[in-house]
Write a protein that holds these residues in place. Sequence first.
Motif, PDB file in Angstrom:
ATOM      1  N   ILE A  59       0.962  -1.209   0.101  1.00 15.72           N
ATOM      2  CA  ILE A  59      -0.056  -0.133  -0.156  1.00 15.72           C
ATOM      3  C   ILE A  59       0.814   1.163  -0.114  1.00 15.72           C
ATOM      4  N   GLY A  60       0.395   2.277  -0.353  1.00 18.93           N
ATOM      5  CA  GLY A  60       1.091   3.497  -0.346  1.00 18.93           C
ATOM      6  C   GLY A  60       0.435   4.592  -1.411  1.00 18.93           C
ATOM      7  N   LYS A  71       5.337   1.414  -5.874  1.00 19.96           N
ATOM      8  CA  LYS A  71       4.745   0.108  -5.824  1.00 19.96           C
ATOM      9  C   LYS A  71       4.410  -0.761  -7.251  1.00 19.96           C
ATOM     10  N   TYR A 100       4.087  -1.043   3.679  1.00 19.70           N
ATOM     11  CA  TYR A 100       3.723   0.402   3.394  1.00 19.70           C
ATOM     12  C   TYR A 100       5.059   1.123   2.635  1.00 19.70           C
ATOM     13  N   GLN A 132       6.625  -2.766   7.414  1.00 22.92           N
ATOM     14  CA  GLN A 132       6.124  -3.784   6.997  1.00 22.92           C
ATOM     15  C   GLN A 132       5.625  -4.683   8.021  1.00 22.92           C
ATOM     16  N   ILE A 176       0.032  -2.870  11.168  1.00 19.53           N
ATOM     17  CA  ILE A 176       0.161  -1.765  10.227  1.00 19.53           C
ATOM     18  C   ILE A 176      -1.178  -0.971  10.544  1.00 19.53           C
ATOM     19  N   PRO A 206       0.579   1.482  13.781  1.00 16.06           N
ATOM     20  CA  PRO A 206       1.868   1.762  13.138  1.00 16.06           C
ATOM     21  C   PRO A 206       2.758   2.578  13.841  1.00 16.06           C
ATOM     22  N   THR A 259       3.517   6.181   7.649  1.00 17.92           N
ATOM     23  CA  THR A 259       2.344   5.257   7.663  1.00 17.92           C
ATOM     24  C   THR A 259       1.341   5.881   8.443  1.00 17.92           C
ATOM     25  N   PHE A 277      -0.259   8.505   6.093  1.00 20.11           N
ATOM     26  CA  PHE A 277      -1.052   8.046   5.135  1.00 20.11           C
ATOM     27  C   PHE A 277      -2.405   7.380   5.589  1.00 20.11           C
ATOM     28  N   LEU A 278      -2.527   6.474   6.679  1.00 19.96           N
ATOM     29  CA  LEU A 278      -3.652   5.925   7.126  1.00 19.96           C
ATOM     30  C   LEU A 278      -4.617   6.822   7.871  1.00 19.96           C
TER      31      LEU A 278
END
Length: 243
Positions: free
Chosen positions: A37-38, A44, A212, A221, A227, A231, A236, A239-240
């Motif tokens: 993800i990212g 990716k 990530y 990871q 995650i 996180p 991370t 982002f989340l």
Amino acid sequence: MSESIIEVNHLSKTFGTHQVLKDVDFTVSAGDVTCIIGASGSGKSTLLRCINLLERPSGGEILFHGTPITGKHNNPSRYRAKVGMVFQSFNLFQNMTVLDNCTIGPVKVLKENPADVKERAMSFLEKVGMTPYISAKPRQLSGGQKQRVAIARALTMQPEVLLFDEPTSALDPQMVGEVLGVMRSLAAEGLTMLVVTHEMAFARDVSTKVVYMADGVICEQGTPQQIFEAPQNEKTKDFLGRL
């Protein structure tokens, strides 16, 4: 502990003066469902394309069962038969029927018996719910149907690992569910999968490992619980937090 199938060590990829991947390390073990993800542009898809040898790495190495696969004398076609890929744009042969799309690889590349390949292809087309369309051409199918055919085609090669490059990103929202449903079934059956995705619910609920990426590096990871629930890396968390 599961056997390592793919090992990525210090991988880098540069296009001109732009470095897309920087010192990437991770491992794919048998039975893993790894979701990468990212944000867009984090590297990716380039990572996936390097693993499938659609792009040649600029540095580092990729091992398949402990053997380097990035040397000049390796056979990419034979390797891709073991490490298949499902693309976001389907990449079906437009002039071929659904069934022919699924059988051409094993027959032409692996020189398998056409009758055996047809039987196998039919079983996978049934698995993805596409047996009523075996005589159709891709232009007669919806996006979700095309992607299900692409998955059946990849499975007919009997890969050890299946790579998915944002398999739902080109689909209308109502078609996303049917493709994710097929992928959930494959994961439940133990297929080793490496998935680049923006579908966070799939990554959280189906994967065994989440990676990530940001700015061409792996920031973090771990398990989905690690995650998504705890996180450690600030990128991370950011982002989340924006999802």
